[in-house]
Design an enzyme around this catalytic site. Structure first.
Site, PDB file in Angstrom:
ATOM      1  N   GLY A  60       7.608  10.049   9.462  1.00 42.73           N
ATOM      2  CA  GLY A  60       8.703   9.302   9.442  1.00 42.73           C
ATOM      3  C   GLY A  60       9.663   9.194  10.822  1.00 42.73           C
ATOM      4  N   PRO A  61       9.967   9.330  11.387  1.00 44.42           N
ATOM      5  CA  PRO A  61      10.927   9.422  12.514  1.00 44.42           C
ATOM      6  C   PRO A  61      12.346  10.398  11.766  1.00 44.42           C
ATOM      7  CG  PRO A  61      12.293   7.043  12.072  1.00 44.42           C
ATOM      8  CD  PRO A  61      10.779   7.280  11.173  1.00 44.42           C
ATOM      9  N   PRO A  62      12.582  11.339  13.155  1.00 43.12           N
ATOM     10  CA  PRO A  62      13.742  12.312  12.704  1.00 43.12           C
ATOM     11  C   PRO A  62      15.084  11.102  12.256  1.00 43.12           C
ATOM     12  CG  PRO A  62      12.613  12.071  14.878  1.00 43.12           C
ATOM     13  CD  PRO A  62      12.468  11.245  14.104  1.00 43.12           C
ATOM     14  N   GLY A  63      15.773  11.664  10.843  1.00 48.75           N
ATOM     15  CA  GLY A  63      16.711  11.538  10.562  1.00 48.75           C
ATOM     16  C   GLY A  63      17.202  10.926   9.321  1.00 48.75           C
ATOM     17  N   VAL A  64      15.391  10.495   9.104  1.00 50.62           N
ATOM     18  CA  VAL A  64      15.122   8.964   7.759  1.00 50.62           C
ATOM     19  C   VAL A  64      15.354  10.096   6.305  1.00 50.62           C
ATOM     20  CG1 VAL A  64      13.850   7.596   9.215  1.00 50.62           C
ATOM     21  CG2 VAL A  64      13.246   9.652   7.885  1.00 50.62           C
ATOM     22  N   GLY A  65      15.585  11.532   6.364  1.00 49.92           N
ATOM     23  CA  GLY A  65      15.797  11.732   5.176  1.00 49.92           C
ATOM     24  C   GLY A  65      14.943  12.175   4.406  1.00 49.92           C
ATOM     25  N   LYS A  66      13.947  13.211   5.381  1.00 54.21           N
ATOM     26  CA  LYS A  66      12.107  13.674   4.743  1.00 54.21           C
ATOM     27  C   LYS A  66      12.838  15.133   3.540  1.00 54.21           C
ATOM     28  CE  LYS A  66      10.177  13.090   9.213  1.00 54.21           C
ATOM     29  NZ  LYS A  66      10.916  13.150   9.700  1.00 54.21           N
ATOM     30  N   THR A  67      13.237  15.829   4.850  1.00 55.67           N
ATOM     31  CA  THR A  67      14.074  16.866   4.057  1.00 55.67           C
ATOM     32  C   THR A  67      15.192  16.744   2.931  1.00 55.67           C
ATOM     33  OG1 THR A  67      13.569  18.045   6.419  1.00 55.67           O
ATOM     34  CG2 THR A  67      14.807  19.797   4.717  1.00 55.67           C
ATOM     35  N   SER A 121       0.811  -4.214  22.143  1.00 55.85           N
ATOM     36  CA  SER A 121       0.902  -5.342  20.826  1.00 55.85           C
ATOM     37  C   SER A 121       1.671  -6.458  21.801  1.00 55.85           C
ATOM     38  CB  SER A 121       2.004  -4.543  20.026  1.00 55.85           C
ATOM     39  OG  SER A 121       2.997  -4.398  20.841  1.00 55.85           O
ATOM     40  N   LYS A 146       9.767  -5.672  14.279  1.00 49.40           N
ATOM     41  CA  LYS A 146       9.713  -5.960  15.592  1.00 49.40           C
ATOM     42  C   LYS A 146      10.920  -7.598  14.974  1.00 49.40           C
ATOM     43  CE  LYS A 146       5.778  -4.518  17.200  1.00 49.40           C
ATOM     44  NZ  LYS A 146       3.722  -4.727  17.860  1.00 49.40           N
TER      45      LYS A 146
END
Length: 834
Positions: A374-381, A697, A740
């Site tokens: 996922g993109p940075p800052g979504v809470g993976k860690t 797209s 989108k």
């Protein structure tokens, strides 16, 4: 109970007792026994604490001190009824009663004779029954005499081998002449369970009683002999170790007396003690013993001495069997995940599934290898930390970003100076257990050069079929990583090697939508920043419009890191005003954000204000979420050149060329003069030129804008579209539909054109957003044009011949459309989309 109460016990028929006089029934209070059985002639101390038992003792003391001691069938029951007692007990006389401070009593009873329970008389306040004495046949036959000798012989051996039976137990048994009494004495002395004791008590015939006792004695003797052999072997090993220990202690004393204290020898002794106490696998222990033997024979000044010494420290410090117990309470784990993170249903469901399978399958279930993308800052860690908290495991983490050396994973061989284990074993030592939650951050940012490929080294670490024998070059012994829950994180799966990606279970963490960011700000970010900046919970309040304004105008991200920073900025400025005893804003409104955060930094896409020719609204998806993307097309006199601007990628340029080819192939149907393509230059521009753009797209958006510019038909301002186009005009599915649609909804678009095969992706969009959008699913470009383009403008009346060229060119050099029926989609099979 009344006299005609039904008999509660049914006794099996058996050998009749030989009685000199017929026995008479007696009525006695009952003392239920837990975890013990009283035998006749035995003097036994008992602790009485239950109300029924205390009442029975008091009733017996008030009359003739006689009480009926009966074992209870279920030891777990606190209360007791007559039906829960065995059918045979012992009449006993209470010798002594000692009242305890807590209300219980300590009594000493002596068994008198066996009694069969016939009928219950009362159950409150004490149990009371009618019982019949049982008198066994004590005839001394040759068989009985032989059984007595056999039982005494077995008992003698048991007493010699047992560490729990006193030595005078056998002497006491030798002085008993009656066979039944002998069996009762030995049964009461041995450590038997309640059911075995009760079986001996219920056996009336002395010969049969001795036979059953001999079986129990034989079983006990077999166990004691095996235990003795094991104890002898252990003692032999211990004696050898003790001998070495005593000799070394004597050597220490001699050295101390001579003033020759040897710190090296003390260090070696410490290593030897650690080797004895540390549980190691067989191969690791053999290697440790071998290296310690080398170290003892090696001079301390030898260069290899420090190398071997360090190696032994690592070998003994790495956890080999220490493990934490997993928390398998699914409800508690779900509560922890919900408390720490908002949304992310797929991840939470996968972790709860893992816990459920672990609860049912135990250690047979192998830990999965999860990959959060996922993109940075979504809470993976932080999600990894929450998983460790939910499982009650230790959490460790290493970052793989920028790692180029394979030795970072596998370690260096000991032939190198300064060799050390790899980061995997270093982190396992830090964890201190063999089953932590191990997070490998930024796995997509691994590099490789002449020093090796660390991604290839991770193939063994992240393979459940191989990591139970992971080999670090430094330790050079197999290490078990199969109990570790590995979690990797990545922003994109593209840079991850396919072989490594195949070993992981990929879980997508999409960027947060605006509503999710609002909820996260309310639940987590505002309380966290308020506490971090010393503000009381009710000091500062953010309104929903203010939070939306911060999200839309001051942040542009998929996660919430910048949102947290902006909230922290407002909290800090408020904290300063409070510290300076100045007035401060208690409720943050959108109009006051400029005083806290300055001018707006970002602006999101908005729908066009009027219908225009050659301007179509597309939908874009980036790592920061979804947004609208206008596409502008201008047609000029020229030589048929196609000009593309706006930092377009290679794939998007190919989409523009495909759109142009489609327009040229269907020019006559669309009312476009074919020669016009040779005499006109077409310029396609996508605004925000500094932002790179790529992907297929935008195909139908480019085609719609291009056809609009060539035909002069305006495009509806409230329509946005996305989809890939083929040369034959088919519309193929694309990705990022959820983001989108949310971006178009935020921009004020009301009508959306999507590929038909993307219908299934709409289910991920929030319901309230779907209700406010009109979705059209198309399969061919003709459907797109019918939905997006307005009718052609009316033709101007014919004038003089000299004005003919002007009429032909039209506004912006475009030709007026021909009045032709709309084109039909070609009758060909749909293209397969991977």
């Amino acid at each position: 109970m009344s006299e005609d109460s039904p008999v509660l016990f049914d006794f099996p028929s058996g050998r009749r007792s030989v009685l000199e006089t017929p026995p008479t029934e007696v009525e006695l209070p009952v003392l239920p026994l837990i975890n013990t059985v009283l035998f006749p002639h035995m003097l036994t101390p008992l602790l009485v604490g239950r109300d029924l038992s205390v009442a029975a003792v008091e009733e017996a003391m008030a009359s003739d001190r006689l009480i009926l001691a009966v074992a209870q069938r279920d030891e777990e029951l606190e209360g007791s009824t007559i039906a829960e007692l065995y059918t045979v007990g012992v009449e006993a006389i209470i010798q002594r009663v000692l009242r305890m401070p807590d209300g219980s009593s300590s009594i000493v009873v002596q068994g008198q004779r066996r009694m069969r329970l016939l009928q219950g008389v009362q159950e409150q306040p004490s149990l009371r029954v009618r019982a019949l004495p049982v008198y066994p046949d004590e005839e001394r036959t040759l068989a009985v005499e032989a059984m007595m000798r056999a039982v005494l012989s077995l008992f003698e051996k048991v007493v010699k081998l047992s560490r729990n039976l006193p030595d005078d137990s056998y002497i006491m048994a030798m002085n008993v002449d009656e066979p039944g009494w002998l069996a009762d004495l030995i049964a009461s002395t041995m450590q038997l369970d309640v059911s075995s004791r009760q079986t001996i008590l219920e056996t009336i015939d002395p010969e049969e009683r001795l036979r059953r006792l001999s079986v129990l004695l034989s079983q006990e003797l077999d166990v004691l002999e095996l235990e003795s052999r094991i104890h002898t072997q252990v003692q032999r090993e211990v004696d050898r170790s003790q001998r070495e220990f005593f000799l070394r202690e004597q050597l220490k004393v001699i050295q101390r007396e001579l003033g020759e204290d040897d710190p090296v020898q003390a260090e070696l002794n410490t290593l030897r003690e650690r080797l004895v106490t540390t549980p190691l696998p067989e191969k690791a222990r053999a290697r440790a013993v071998h290296e310690l033997s080398r170290l003892e024979m090696m001079p301390t000044m030898a260069p290899e001495y420090a190398v071997v010494r360090t190696y032994l420290d690592w070998l003994l410090d790495v956890p080999w069997s220490e493990a934490t117990d997993d928390n398998l309470d699914l409800r508690a784990a779900a509560h922890i995940l919900e408390r720490n993170h908002y949304g992310l249903p797929k991840v939470k469901e996968r972790i709860l599934e893992f816990m459920a399978v672990r609860q049912l399958a135990g250690n047979k279930h192998r830990s999965p290898i999860l990959c959060f993308v996922g993109p940075p800052g979504v809470g993976k860690t932080s999600l990894g930390r929450s998983i460790a908290e939910a499982l009650e495991r230790k959490f460790v983490r290493i970052s793989l970003g920028g790692v180029h050396d394979e030795a970072e994973i596998r370690g260096h061989r000991r032939t190198y100076i300064g060799a050390m284990p790899g980061r995997i074993l270093k982190t396992m030592k830090e964890a201190g257990s063999i089953n932590p939650v191990f997070m490998l951050d930024e796995v997509d940012k691994l590099g490789n050069d002449f020093r090796g490929d660390p991604a290839a080294a991770l193939l063994e670490v992240l393979d459940p079929e191989q990591n139970n024998t992971f080999s670090d070059h430094y330790l050079d012994v197999p290490y078990d990583l199969s109990k570790v829950l590995f979690i990797t994180t990545a922003n994109l799966t593209g840079p991850i090697p396919p072989a490594l990606l195949d070993r992981m279970e990929v879980i997508e963490l999409p960027g947060y939508i605006e509503e999710e960011k609002l909820e996260i700000a309310r639940r987590f970010l505002i309380p966290k920043q308020a506490e971090a900046n010393g503000l009381e919970p009710d000091t500062l309040r953010f309104t929903e419009p203010a939070l939306r304004a911060i999200i839309q105008r001051y942040t542009y991200e998929a996660g919430v890191r910048n949102l947290e920073r902006e909230i922290g900025t407002i909290c800090r400025k408020t904290a300063r005003r409070i510290a300076e005893n100045r007035s401060y804003v208690r409720v943050v409104q959108p109009g006051g954000l400029e005083k806290f955060l300055g001018l707006e930094r970002y602006s999101f896409g908005e729908a066009e204000t009027n219908d225009q020719v050659g301007v179509a609204t597309g939908m874009a998806y980036t790592s920061n979420g979804g947004d609208t993307m206008p596409v502008e097309v201008s047609v000029m006199e020229g030589k048929g050149t196609l000009l593309l601007t706006g930092s377009l990628g290679e794939i998007m340029e190919e989409s523009a060329e495909a759109a142009l080819s489609y327009a040229r192939s269907t020019a006559r149907t669309l009312g476009i003069e074919v020669r016009r393509f040779e005499k006109s230059d077409i310029h396609i521009h996508v605004p925000d030129s500094a932002v790179p753009k790529d992907g297929p797209s935008a195909g139908i958006t480019l085609a719609t804008a291009l056809i609009s510019a060539l035909t002069g038909r305006a495009i509806r301002r409230d329509v946005a579209m996305t989809g890939e186009i083929t040369l034959r005009g088919r519309v193929l599915p694309v990705g990022g539909i959820r983001e989108k649609l949310l971006g178009a909804y935020r921009a004020g678009v009301t009508t959306i054109i999507l590929p038909t095969k993307n219908r299934r992706d709409v289910t991920e969009v929030p319901t309230h957003v779907q209700r406010k959008l009109t979705l059209h699913f198309v399969e061919h470009m003709d459907e797109v044009l019918n939905l997006a383009l307005l009718p052609a403008p009316p033709r101007e009346p014919s004038k003089k011949k000299k004005d003919k060229s002007a009429r032909t060119r039209g506004e912006n050099g475009t030709a007026p459309p021909l009045e032709l029926p709309p084109a039909q989609p070609p009758d060909v099979p749909l293209e397969t989309v991977g």
